[in-house]
Structures are given as structure tokens and as C-alpha cells.
Design a protein around this motif. Sequence first.
Motif, PDB file in Angstrom:
ATOM      1  N   ASP A 140      -8.902  -2.838   4.904  1.00 47.89           N
ATOM      2  CA  ASP A 140      -7.784  -3.574   5.508  1.00 47.89           C
ATOM      3  C   ASP A 140      -6.482  -3.239   4.778  1.00 47.89           C
ATOM      4  O   ASP A 140      -5.452  -2.991   5.404  1.00 47.89           O
ATOM      5  N   PHE A 141      -6.569  -3.257   3.462  1.00 48.23           N
ATOM      6  CA  PHE A 141      -5.394  -2.978   2.633  1.00 48.23           C
ATOM      7  C   PHE A 141      -4.848  -1.582   2.916  1.00 48.23           C
ATOM      8  O   PHE A 141      -3.637  -1.390   3.089  1.00 48.23           O
ATOM      9  N   LEU A 142      -5.738  -0.591   2.989  1.00 51.78           N
ATOM     10  CA  LEU A 142      -5.288   0.785   3.224  1.00 51.78           C
ATOM     11  C   LEU A 142      -4.693   0.932   4.620  1.00 51.78           C
ATOM     12  O   LEU A 142      -3.763   1.702   4.831  1.00 51.78           O
ATOM     13  N   GLU A 143      -5.246   0.194   5.563  1.00 49.82           N
ATOM     14  CA  GLU A 143      -4.769   0.311   6.948  1.00 49.82           C
ATOM     15  C   GLU A 143      -3.387  -0.300   7.133  1.00 49.82           C
ATOM     16  O   GLU A 143      -2.563   0.208   7.849  1.00 49.82           O
TER      17      GLU A 143
ATOM     18  N   ARG B 164      -3.342   8.810   6.206  1.00 46.52           N
ATOM     19  CA  ARG B 164      -2.223   8.873   5.273  1.00 46.52           C
ATOM     20  C   ARG B 164      -2.060  10.254   4.649  1.00 46.52           C
ATOM     21  O   ARG B 164      -1.259  10.436   3.731  1.00 46.52           O
ATOM     22  N   GLY B 165      -2.878  11.210   5.123  1.00 39.97           N
ATOM     23  CA  GLY B 165      -2.772  12.579   4.621  1.00 39.97           C
ATOM     24  C   GLY B 165      -3.339  12.761   3.229  1.00 39.97           C
ATOM     25  O   GLY B 165      -2.966  13.691   2.512  1.00 39.97           O
TER      26      GLY B 165
ATOM     27  N   VAL C 130       0.832  -1.204   0.000  1.00 39.90           N
ATOM     28  CA  VAL C 130       0.000   0.000   0.000  1.00 39.90           C
ATOM     29  C   VAL C 130       0.868   1.256   0.000  1.00 39.90           C
ATOM     30  O   VAL C 130       0.542   2.250  -0.645  1.00 39.90           O
ATOM     31  N   ASP C 131       2.007   1.194   0.687  1.00 44.11           N
ATOM     32  CA  ASP C 131       2.896   2.363   0.725  1.00 44.11           C
ATOM     33  C   ASP C 131       3.458   2.673  -0.662  1.00 44.11           C
ATOM     34  O   ASP C 131       3.573   3.837  -1.048  1.00 44.11           O
TER      35      ASP C 131
ATOM     36  N   GLY D 247       3.310   9.448  -3.195  1.00 42.63           N
ATOM     37  CA  GLY D 247       3.087  10.608  -4.054  1.00 42.63           C
ATOM     38  C   GLY D 247       1.623  10.937  -4.311  1.00 42.63           C
ATOM     39  O   GLY D 247       1.317  11.913  -4.992  1.00 42.63           O
ATOM     40  N   LYS D 248       0.732  10.123  -3.754  1.00 44.60           N
ATOM     41  CA  LYS D 248      -0.702  10.392  -3.946  1.00 44.60           C
ATOM     42  C   LYS D 248      -1.180  11.357  -2.870  1.00 44.60           C
ATOM     43  O   LYS D 248      -0.886  11.177  -1.684  1.00 44.60           O
ATOM     44  N   ARG D 249      -1.907  12.366  -3.289  1.00 45.68           N
ATOM     45  CA  ARG D 249      -2.365  13.403  -2.352  1.00 45.68           C
ATOM     46  C   ARG D 249      -3.876  13.464  -2.227  1.00 45.68           C
ATOM     47  O   ARG D 249      -4.417  14.038  -1.277  1.00 45.68           O
ATOM     48  N   VAL D 250      -4.565  12.909  -3.225  1.00 44.44           N
ATOM     49  CA  VAL D 250      -6.021  13.055  -3.258  1.00 44.44           C
ATOM     50  C   VAL D 250      -6.678  11.738  -3.678  1.00 44.44           C
ATOM     51  O   VAL D 250      -6.169  11.041  -4.558  1.00 44.44           O
TER      52      VAL D 250
END
Length: 232
Positions: free
Chosen positions: A224-227, A112-113, A5-6, A11-14
Motif C-alpha cells: 500500500d505504501f509503495l503504491e 516506479r522504475g 514514499v516519493d 534517487g533509488k534505482r534498485v
Amino acid sequence: MDKTVDEILEGKRVALIDMDGVLYDSMKYHTLAWQRMMAEQGVECDRDEFYLYEGMTGLATIDLLFRRAFGHGVTPERAKELYAVKSRYFKEIGWNEPMPGADRMLRALEARGIRRVLVTGSSQTTLLDNINRDYPGAFLPGDRVTAADVVHGKPDPEPYLKGLEIAGVSPEEAVVIENAPLGVRAGKAAGVFTFAVTTGPIPREEFVRENADIIFPSMPEFADFLERGTHN
Ligand code: CA
């Protein structure tokens, strides 16, 4: 080897996030409302076929079905009247159930901002108001693109391009989160990395065909994946 996921979100902001079928488990009621309204017009439809039109504006869907049934479209005025009937039926038979896992998904993005922008083909104001109630603070007031903001709905890239514009980012800095094949097509046409989450009856193959970058079988698994996850 599969990316973590990282790596994917570097570089993703939105995140440009669809509403029906992503934030709300509402499609089952929309399909019933559509079927009922169209039947009254003499157009018999299979309930599940509406999942294939998901993402299109209501007016475009009505025009498509009239062309199929009668060989001609409808005026925008008539389409608006019929869409109002469909919206009324939805309110009568349906309610807005938040999609299980969607809240976790939004919180994980926030952690993750990553700023959240809503991009929906819907123009139902009640449903849009519910977002603030059910997902407080998840979206800034101006961070939404609805059917009223675009000339061409999905699968045209315009809604997602508009979302990029609102957020002031390039396609490379964004991700799209979709549950509908036509929505995936719109995201990819806008040049954005597109997650597909299959929350309805459409088979996985349809999302493969639309070149979704990653496909998840449910919203909890996507959350789950994002976490913490890696994708297999
Ligand atoms: Ca959707």
C-alpha cells in the motif's frame, strides 16, 4: 513529519529483495524442517528460534547449533549433508505459498522504475525456480544473489554488496527489503536504506535494534505504501 514514499524513493534505482518471508510465506515450514533435522542429531531446538537465524546460510546455522549443543562445529561436508536432509524435509512438509501482497509490492517497484534484484541465503534450486513461475518478469535472469554466490552469508554485508555490484549502483541508489533481523543487519552494514516487513513472529523491537529505517507490520501494508502511501 513522516516522509512520503516519493521522498524516500527519490534517487533509488534498485531494490535488493530477500526471498523467504518476503516473497514466500515459507518460514513456518522451514522452521519445522530445521527442528526435525536437528532433533535427529540430538539437538533440541525451539521452532521459533530459527526465525532469529533467518538469513544465515544453512551451513552457518548448522555450525552455530552444533557449537551450542556440543561445543564444536561440524565440517563443511557434514553440514552440507545435514542441510540436504533439512531441504528434503522442507519439500516433504512445506510448499511455496506466495506472500500475500508481495506481487503488488514487486509491481509497485516496477511502476516506479526500480529494478529488482533477489538476494537470498537460500540455495534451494526448486525455490529459486519457483520465482520465475510465481513472479514472472519480476527479476531478470542474472539479477539474483544466492548462498552459492557468497563466501559470507547474512548478517555479513557481502550478499547485499554483491547485489549492488550486479546492479552496478551505489548503496545510496538502492533499498533493501527484509523480514529478518539478521537480514536487516546485513542491509544496514552494506550502507543501504533498509525496509523491514515483519511477516513472522519476531517482535518489532528486534528490527528497531537492528536500525531498520522503516518497519511495516505486513506485506500488504508495505505494498500500500509503495503504491500510494505516506508512512505514519
Ligand atoms: Ca527472509
